[in-house]
Design a protein around this motif. Structure first.
Motif, mmCIF file in Angstrom:
data_model
loop_
_atom_site.group_PDB
_atom_site.id
_atom_site.type_symbol
_atom_site.label_atom_id
_atom_site.label_comp_id
_atom_site.label_asym_id
_atom_site.label_seq_id
_atom_site.Cartn_x
_atom_site.Cartn_y
_atom_site.Cartn_z
ATOM 1 N N UNK A 4 0.851 -1.191 0.000
ATOM 2 C CA UNK A 4 0.000 0.000 0.000
ATOM 3 C C UNK A 4 0.886 1.241 0.000
ATOM 4 N N UNK A 5 0.570 2.174 -0.871
ATOM 5 C CA UNK A 5 1.327 3.424 -0.948
ATOM 6 C C UNK A 5 0.354 4.591 -0.873
ATOM 7 N N UNK A 6 0.515 5.392 0.179
ATOM 8 C CA UNK A 6 -0.374 6.534 0.391
ATOM 9 C C UNK A 6 0.229 7.803 -0.180
ATOM 10 N N UNK A 7 -0.639 8.756 -0.444
ATOM 11 C CA UNK A 7 -0.211 10.093 -0.832
ATOM 12 C C UNK A 7 -1.327 11.065 -0.502
ATOM 13 N N UNK A 8 -0.979 12.353 -0.450
ATOM 14 C CA UNK A 8 -1.990 13.381 -0.316
ATOM 15 C C UNK A 8 -2.088 14.077 1.020
ATOM 16 N N UNK A 9 -1.280 13.702 1.983
ATOM 17 C CA UNK A 9 -1.328 14.401 3.255
ATOM 18 C C UNK A 9 -0.763 15.807 3.133
ATOM 19 N N UNK A 10 -0.837 16.541 4.234
ATOM 20 C CA UNK A 10 -0.294 17.887 4.231
ATOM 21 C C UNK A 10 -0.843 18.708 5.371
ATOM 22 N N UNK A 19 -7.403 15.449 0.184
ATOM 23 C CA UNK A 19 -7.773 14.131 -0.319
ATOM 24 C C UNK A 19 -6.563 13.217 -0.245
ATOM 25 N N UNK A 20 -6.768 12.087 0.407
ATOM 26 C CA UNK A 20 -5.734 11.067 0.500
ATOM 27 C C UNK A 20 -5.993 9.983 -0.532
ATOM 28 N N UNK A 21 -4.911 9.428 -1.045
ATOM 29 C CA UNK A 21 -5.002 8.322 -1.992
ATOM 30 C C UNK A 21 -4.181 7.159 -1.479
ATOM 31 N N UNK A 22 -4.631 5.955 -1.791
ATOM 32 C CA UNK A 22 -3.908 4.749 -1.403
ATOM 33 C C UNK A 22 -3.949 3.768 -2.568
ATOM 34 N N UNK A 23 -2.797 3.507 -3.135
ATOM 35 C CA UNK A 23 -2.698 2.573 -4.251
ATOM 36 C C UNK A 23 -2.237 1.219 -3.739
ATOM 37 N N UNK A 24 -2.991 0.188 -4.071
ATOM 38 C CA UNK A 24 -2.672 -1.175 -3.643
ATOM 39 C C UNK A 24 -2.095 -1.969 -4.803
ATOM 40 N N UNK A 25 -1.146 -2.820 -4.479
ATOM 41 C CA UNK A 25 -0.581 -3.733 -5.470
ATOM 42 C C UNK A 25 -0.321 -5.069 -4.807
ATOM 43 N N UNK A 26 -0.192 -6.097 -5.636
ATOM 44 C CA UNK A 26 0.040 -7.430 -5.101
ATOM 45 C C UNK A 26 -1.217 -8.275 -5.164
ATOM 46 N N UNK A 27 -1.438 -9.093 -4.165
ATOM 47 C CA UNK A 27 -2.537 -10.044 -4.134
ATOM 48 C C UNK A 27 -3.832 -9.322 -3.761
#
Length: 122
Positions: A4-10, A19-27
């Motif tokens: 999981x990789x988050x972005x968008x804080x501040x 707005x926060x985003x969370x990109x998931x990869x893998x299973x």
């Protein structure tokens, strides 16, 4: 395994939005439930909002109902948290979380992102 990789804080003033985003990869079978938890200074980690990615059903903590909205884009394996009307008490490290079948708010055997800081000033 799920990554999981988050972005968008501040930093934002009270009443503002992020707005926060969370990109998931893998299973992806390990991320049917995704959501956001937060941990403020000196506080325990608490659930904020979760979503069952298969049908879009959502759950919210009482403290954020009506202000935060969780959504997902399954094509991008990404979950978002739109945060409006932010308050100083929303200041915390926000963590994206994924679980294979638990969409509740008790931190447990989740996959976790690295966290993204949200700071709301009065």
């Amino acid at each position: 395994q799920v990554r999981l990789v988050e972005s968008g804080g501040g930093s934002v003033q009270a009443g503002g939005s992020l707005r926060l985003s969370c990109a998931a990869s893998g299973d992806t079978s390990g991320s049917k439930c995704m959501g956001w938890f937060r941990q403020g200074p000196g506080k325990e980690r608490e659930g904020v909002a979760t979503i069952y990615t298969r049908d879009g059903k959502t759950w919210y903590a009482d403290s954020v109902k009506g202000r935060f909205t969780i959504s997902r884009d399954n094509a991008k394996n990404t979950v978002y948290l739109q945060m409006n009307s932010l308050k100083p008490e929303d200041t915390a490290m926000y963590y994206c979380a994924a679980h294979s079948n638990y969409c509740g708010f008790i931190p447990g055997s989740h996959y976790w992102g690295q966290g993204t800081q949200v700071t709301v000033s009065s």
